[in-house]
Scaffold this motif. Structure first.
Motif, PDB file in Angstrom:
ATOM      1  N   THR A  32       4.582  53.339 -73.246  1.00 32.30           N
ATOM      2  CA  THR A  32       3.879  52.251 -72.551  1.00 32.30           C
ATOM      3  C   THR A  32       3.155  52.742 -71.307  1.00 32.30           C
ATOM      4  O   THR A  32       2.211  52.112 -70.855  1.00 32.30           O
ATOM      5  CB  THR A  32       4.847  51.112 -72.160  1.00 32.30           C
ATOM      6  N   THR A  70      15.617  51.019 -75.660  1.00 33.54           N
ATOM      7  CA  THR A  70      14.616  50.148 -75.032  1.00 33.54           C
ATOM      8  C   THR A  70      15.277  49.232 -74.002  1.00 33.54           C
ATOM      9  O   THR A  70      16.479  48.934 -74.078  1.00 33.54           O
ATOM     10  CB  THR A  70      13.885  49.270 -76.071  1.00 33.54           C
ATOM     11  N   ASP A  72      14.737  46.153 -73.780  1.00 37.08           N
ATOM     12  CA  ASP A  72      15.151  44.945 -74.503  1.00 37.08           C
ATOM     13  C   ASP A  72      16.551  45.095 -75.107  1.00 37.08           C
ATOM     14  O   ASP A  72      17.374  44.184 -75.034  1.00 37.08           O
ATOM     15  CB  ASP A  72      14.135  44.646 -75.608  1.00 37.08           C
ATOM     16  N   ALA A  98       6.304  44.425 -65.903  1.00 34.80           N
ATOM     17  CA  ALA A  98       6.240  44.386 -67.363  1.00 34.80           C
ATOM     18  C   ALA A  98       6.990  43.162 -67.897  1.00 34.80           C
ATOM     19  O   ALA A  98       8.106  42.878 -67.464  1.00 34.80           O
ATOM     20  CB  ALA A  98       6.853  45.657 -67.938  1.00 34.80           C
ATOM     21  N   SER A  99       6.406  42.471 -68.845  1.00 34.71           N
ATOM     22  CA  SER A  99       7.035  41.295 -69.426  1.00 34.71           C
ATOM     23  C   SER A  99       7.973  41.711 -70.551  1.00 34.71           C
ATOM     24  O   SER A  99       8.047  42.889 -70.929  1.00 34.71           O
ATOM     25  CB  SER A  99       5.963  40.366 -69.982  1.00 34.71           C
ATOM     26  N   TYR A 100       8.649  40.707 -71.152  1.00 33.57           N
ATOM     27  CA  TYR A 100       9.591  40.998 -72.235  1.00 33.57           C
ATOM     28  C   TYR A 100       8.895  41.663 -73.411  1.00 33.57           C
ATOM     29  O   TYR A 100       9.513  42.354 -74.210  1.00 33.57           O
ATOM     30  CB  TYR A 100      10.316  39.725 -72.662  1.00 33.57           C
ATOM     31  N   LYS A 101       7.558  41.463 -73.538  1.00 27.92           N
ATOM     32  CA  LYS A 101       6.854  42.114 -74.661  1.00 27.92           C
ATOM     33  C   LYS A 101       6.872  43.627 -74.480  1.00 27.92           C
ATOM     34  O   LYS A 101       7.035  44.372 -75.433  1.00 27.92           O
ATOM     35  CB  LYS A 101       5.415  41.601 -74.744  1.00 27.92           C
ATOM     36  N   ILE A 102       6.731  44.069 -73.251  1.00 24.94           N
ATOM     37  CA  ILE A 102       6.789  45.506 -72.966  1.00 24.94           C
ATOM     38  C   ILE A 102       8.227  46.018 -73.121  1.00 24.94           C
ATOM     39  O   ILE A 102       8.458  47.128 -73.575  1.00 24.94           O
ATOM     40  CB  ILE A 102       6.264  45.813 -71.541  1.00 24.94           C
ATOM     41  N   TRP A 103       9.217  45.148 -72.753  1.00 26.43           N
ATOM     42  CA  TRP A 103      10.626  45.586 -72.867  1.00 26.43           C
ATOM     43  C   TRP A 103      10.959  46.066 -74.281  1.00 26.43           C
ATOM     44  O   TRP A 103      11.829  46.902 -74.463  1.00 26.43           O
ATOM     45  CB  TRP A 103      11.602  44.457 -72.569  1.00 26.43           C
ATOM     46  N   HIS A 104      10.286  45.492 -75.291  1.00 25.85           N
ATOM     47  CA  HIS A 104      10.591  45.867 -76.677  1.00 25.85           C
ATOM     48  C   HIS A 104      10.268  47.331 -76.962  1.00 25.85           C
ATOM     49  O   HIS A 104      10.816  47.922 -77.895  1.00 25.85           O
ATOM     50  CB  HIS A 104       9.792  44.998 -77.662  1.00 25.85           C
ATOM     51  N   THR A 105       9.355  47.897 -76.205  1.00 25.36           N
ATOM     52  CA  THR A 105       8.891  49.260 -76.465  1.00 25.36           C
ATOM     53  C   THR A 105       9.309  50.221 -75.352  1.00 25.36           C
ATOM     54  O   THR A 105       9.651  51.382 -75.617  1.00 25.36           O
ATOM     55  CB  THR A 105       7.345  49.262 -76.591  1.00 25.36           C
TER      56      THR A 105
END
Ligand SMILES: Cc1cc2nc3c(=O)[nH]c(=O)nc-3n(C[C@H](O)[C@H](O)[C@H](O)COP(=O)(O)OP(=O)(O)OC[C@H]3O[C@@H](n4cnc5c(N)ncnc54)[C@H](O)[C@@H]3O)c2cc1C
Length: 271
Positions: A32, A70, A72, A98-105
């Motif tokens: 990321t 990750t 997440d 970073a939002s939760y969408k970034i947490w996934h990666t």
């Protein structure tokens, strides 16, 4: 993003498979940051994701977090209720821009190794006295604290070819009482400063980060908030505060003592 200056990507599947370090080698975890803001000197990506490190391992003495786990996964892990300090996992993730969408990666290790002052996984490691296992390219290992690894704004003590393998948190710190405060210009904005605290047998540890170029973990043997604030002021030099879009150095220097006092009050009154 096309990294047109990258000549090669390798995907080792074991430690033995790791390539000999070359200039321009860049470990790739979630990517990321590597993909968003690649350094111009990147020539070869060493993808760590095929190494197959188990994300989270509950050991006889706590929790081992693979560097490639990750954010997440860490936030949503099913961990023992008695590990009260696990509440900081989510709290620290929420302190990222970073939002939760970034947490996934995005990975925990990538966040630490990027060494941004805003690296809240670094903050987490700091207050929880994490032991960071480093793999060196000659086959040896070492264990360091996050304060030894993150030495400045986007500066680490990692040498070429070094890899952060895992982060160990002991049961003793995971079962400790913790407190957390942050401050930011905008309600849901990236934290301008982060203060975390953990109760210890003889006092507490206060970790100051987010607004300083590196994390500072300050052990104190008093519950008196005035003394705690003084000890932290003595430990964090004036030159450590920095100015960016999320806060000025002067603002950070002046608000952090209030956060420290609140953390000390909470830990001191909660016995
Ligand atoms: C919208 C957005 C918001 C963001 N907000 C924040 C924020 O608030 N705070 C923040 O700190 N970051 C932020 N980031 C940057 C980044 O997403 C996070 O720091 C993330 O945790 C990096 O993890 P990664 O796995 O993607 O790392 P990567 O991008 O894969 O790597 C990051 C760096 O660490 C090195 N590295 C990775 N793993 C290892 C390892 N195991 N050993 C040695 N070196 C390694 C890489 O070579 C690279 O230099 C943000 C990014 C985006 C896109």
């Amino acid at each position: 993003m096309d990294l047109h200056f990258v000549d090669d990507v390798v995907r080792p599947t074991s430690r033995e498979d790791l390539p000999q370090a070359l200039p321009g080698d860049t470990p790739l975890a979630g990517g990321t940051s590597v993909m968003a803001e690649p350094g111009r000197d990147v020539r070869r990506l060493v993808d760590l994701t095929a190494l197959g490190w188990p994300d989270l391992t509950v050991t006889g003495d706590g929790l081992e977090i693979a560097a490639t786990c990750t954010i997440d996964r860490l936030v949503h892990a099913d961990l023992p209720e008695s590990w009260t300090a696990r509440t900081l996992f989510r709290w620290c993730a929420d302190s990222l821009l970073a939002s939760y969408k970034i947490w996934h990666t995005a990975t925990v290790g990538g966040n630490v190794c990027l060494a941004l002052p805003a690296g809240s996984m670094t903050s987490l490691c700091s207050v929880l006295d994490a032991s960071l296992l480093i793999w060196h390219p000659d086959g040896t290992d070492s264990v360091v604290s996050v304060e030894e690894l993150v030495v400045g704004d986007q500066r680490t003590s990692l040498a070429p070819g070094d890899l952060l393998r895992s982060i160990h948190l002991s049961t003793a710190v995971l079962t400790a009482r913790v407190a957390a405060r942050r401050v930011s210009y905008a309600e849901y904005g990236r934290a301008g400063a982060v203060v975390l605290g953990r109760a210890t047998d003889d006092g507490m540890v206060i970790s100051v980060s987010g607004g300083s170029v590196r994390p500072f973990a300050v052990p104190v043997t008093t519950a008196d908030p005035d003394e705690v604030v003084s000890a932290c002021a003595a430990a964090v030099p004036d030159s450590a505060w920095f100015t960016d879009a999320h806060g000025t150095a002067d603002w950070r220097r002046s608000v952090v003592p209030h956060l420290i006092r609140e953390v000390a009050d909470e830990l001191g009154s909660d016995t």
